[in-house]
Design a protein around this motif. Structure first.
Motif, short mmCIF file in Angstrom:
data_model
loop_
_atom_site.label_atom_id
_atom_site.label_comp_id
_atom_site.label_asym_id
_atom_site.label_seq_id
_atom_site.Cartn_x
_atom_site.Cartn_y
_atom_site.Cartn_z
N PHE A 139 44.24 55.75 45.85
CA PHE A 139 42.82 55.90 45.33
C PHE A 139 41.95 55.75 46.70
CE2 PHE A 139 44.77 54.73 41.24
CZ PHE A 139 44.65 55.89 40.78
N GLY A 140 42.31 55.76 47.78
CA GLY A 140 41.65 55.33 49.17
C GLY A 140 41.59 53.95 49.35
N GLN A 141 40.83 53.46 50.07
CA GLN A 141 40.75 52.05 50.39
C GLN A 141 40.25 51.10 48.98
OE1 GLN A 141 41.68 50.70 53.38
NE2 GLN A 141 41.84 52.50 54.51
N PRO A 142 40.77 50.01 49.20
CA PRO A 142 40.19 49.01 48.13
C PRO A 142 39.04 48.58 48.87
CG PRO A 142 42.27 48.08 49.27
CD PRO A 142 42.14 49.44 49.63
N LEU A 143 38.03 48.30 47.92
CA LEU A 143 36.74 47.81 48.56
C LEU A 143 36.24 46.46 47.91
CD1 LEU A 143 34.55 51.08 48.10
CD2 LEU A 143 35.87 50.34 50.05
N GLN A 144 36.78 46.31 46.64
CA GLN A 144 36.23 44.95 45.95
C GLN A 144 37.23 44.74 44.85
OE1 GLN A 144 33.17 45.37 43.02
NE2 GLN A 144 32.31 43.60 43.47
N VAL A 145 37.38 43.40 44.78
CA VAL A 145 38.60 42.78 43.67
C VAL A 145 37.93 41.77 42.96
CG1 VAL A 145 39.37 41.09 45.57
CG2 VAL A 145 40.79 41.82 43.39
N THR A 146 38.34 41.75 41.69
CA THR A 146 37.83 40.67 40.62
C THR A 146 38.98 40.27 40.01
OG1 THR A 146 35.53 41.35 40.53
CG2 THR A 146 36.26 39.99 38.96
N VAL A 147 39.18 38.83 39.92
CA VAL A 147 40.29 38.11 38.96
C VAL A 147 39.65 37.10 38.01
CG1 VAL A 147 42.23 36.75 38.92
CG2 VAL A 147 42.06 38.39 40.79
N ASN A 148 39.94 37.33 36.99
CA ASN A 148 39.49 36.32 35.87
C ASN A 148 40.72 35.83 34.76
OD1 ASN A 148 36.72 36.38 35.54
ND2 ASN A 148 37.02 38.58 35.39
N SER A 149 41.05 34.50 35.07
CA SER A 149 42.11 34.08 34.52
C SER A 149 41.88 32.86 33.80
CB SER A 149 43.38 33.60 35.78
OG SER A 149 44.65 33.17 35.09
N GLY A 150 42.68 32.43 32.82
CA GLY A 150 42.56 31.12 31.90
C GLY A 150 43.61 31.00 31.02
N GLN A 151 43.95 29.78 30.49
CA GLN A 151 44.97 29.44 29.53
C GLN A 151 44.67 27.98 29.12
OE1 GLN A 151 48.83 27.46 31.81
NE2 GLN A 151 49.12 29.68 31.01
N HIS A 152 45.18 27.49 28.05
CA HIS A 152 44.98 26.23 27.41
C HIS A 152 46.12 25.25 27.95
CE1 HIS A 152 44.39 23.25 24.30
NE2 HIS A 152 43.29 23.40 24.74
N PHE A 153 45.63 24.73 29.03
CA PHE A 153 46.79 23.97 29.72
C PHE A 153 47.56 22.97 28.78
CE2 PHE A 153 48.12 21.26 33.72
CZ PHE A 153 48.98 22.43 34.27
N PRO A 154 46.84 22.27 28.08
CA PRO A 154 47.41 21.13 27.18
C PRO A 154 48.60 21.78 26.37
CG PRO A 154 45.09 20.84 27.33
CD PRO A 154 45.42 22.08 28.11
N PHE A 155 48.34 23.06 26.08
CA PHE A 155 49.37 23.74 24.96
C PHE A 155 50.47 24.12 25.95
CE2 PHE A 155 51.26 27.46 23.09
CZ PHE A 155 51.55 27.12 21.91
N TYR A 156 50.66 24.72 26.90
CA TYR A 156 51.65 25.17 27.69
C TYR A 156 52.14 24.12 28.78
CZ TYR A 156 49.90 29.65 26.43
OH TYR A 156 49.51 30.66 25.71
#
Length: 329
Positions: A139-156
């Motif tokens: 798809f050509g060159q990558p220009l921008q990246v976004t990461v969203n991440s989360g979890q309930h740490f006390p559970f895991y």
């Protein structure tokens, strides 16, 4: 069969033991100062050889040493193992300080041993598919990246209050323990991190003071990015979006799919999917490291890559403290 010594059999060491055994390619021994835990796991996994100190364990001359102790101990223990002629697999992060890393690199090269670091996301099938997309410039060159991440740490990770996680000095906090996974993955996908500014805080997790929430603005050369992670949200989700010159790609690791869109108002088109069981990534990681040892090849994450991620971790911590941008060596 490879002789494998696992040093530190707490939560992640326990998992490595289970997953390396699932490869059917190792004879494992274990080492931990907690004799009660040591005996419990030896019985559970039919491990015959167990040790309560590294000196005694290294006297057994293991071919491979896996180090899953708190991160501030990684470099001295890895150096001891390399000097003994063992191949070494180190749990992430490589360390909490840059001290001793270059010496470890030099000694590993001199001894001719393989040293890898356990950044397991490099073995995720969806990210491997995205790397092919990026490397072939589909798809050509990558220009921008976004990461969203989360979890309930006390559970895991309900024992987080009682382990290394409580202190930066031992590798704890969301920067060194959590967001570092996706930082390393982006470096693998997009190339080295060149600059960043980071904000982080403790917002929710009970009984600790280290950060549980991280926001990072990041650059990979000309590619702009941002990452957001917390350790208290209820859904366990991680999403990665990359805007290319000719398409947008969205990868949802929690649902095991990636899609792409090539037109304004266009439909999302299927790119690929992957269904994973709990231990699949770690078994794949174990097999890949054993392959590297057998073939004399570079592991998925070698010391040079792990050092760069360590420098990025340290820059994030410094940026939070100093409230400024940092350039990454």
């Amino acid at each position: 069969m490879h002789s494998l010594l696992i040093v530190g059999v707490g939560s992640i060491g326990h998992r490595h033991l289970r997953c390396f055994q699932q490869t059917g390619r190792v004879h494992a021994s274990i080492c931990d100062s907690n004799s009660e835990l040591l005996n419990q796991l030896a019985d559970q996994y039919d491990v015959k050889d167990k040790f309560t100190d590294l000196t005694s364990a290294m006297a057994s001359r293991p071919e491979i040493v896996l180090i899953s102790t708190p991160a501030h101990l990684h470099i001295p223990m890895a150096t001891t193992a390399v000097e003994a002629g063992s191949h070494v697999f180190v749990e992430k992060p490589l360390s909490t300080s840059i001290d001793g890393v270059d010496e470890l690199v030099e000694r590993a090269a001199t001894r001719g041993v393989t040293v890898g670091v356990a950044y397991v996301m490099r073995h995720h099938p969806l990210l491997q598919q995205l790397k092919q997309v990026i490397d072939t410039r589909r798809f050509g060159q990558p220009l921008q990246v976004t990461v969203n991440s989360g979890q309930h740490f006390p559970f895991y990770r309900p024992a987080y209050r009682e382990i290394y996680y409580t202190s930066h000095e031992t590798g704890g906090g969301a920067i060194q323990d959590a967001i570092t996974h996706m930082v390393n993955a982006l470096q693998w996908l997009l190339g080295p991190t060149t600059a960043l500014v980071c904000d982080a805080a403790h917002l929710s997790l009970p009984d600790v003071e280290v950060e549980d929430t991280v926001h990072v603005l990041i650059r990979h050369g000309e590619i702009l990015g941002n990452l957001s992670l917390n350790q208290f949200q209820l859904p366990n989700e991680t999403s990665l979006t990359i805007n290319f010159e000719q398409a947008t790609v969205r990868c949802d690791l929690h649902s095991g799919t990636w899609q792409y869109c090539t037109q304004p108002e266009g439909d999302w088109l299927p790119g690929g999917e992957s269904s994973l069981e709990r231990d699949d990534l770690f078994v794949a990681q174990a097999n890949a490291f054993l392959d590297a040892v057998e073939q004399g090849a570079s592991p998925a994450c070698n010391l040079h890559a792990a050092k760069h991620t360590l420098q990025t971790n340290l820059a994030m911590l410094a940026s939070v403290r100093d409230k400024q941008w940092y350039q990454i060596p």
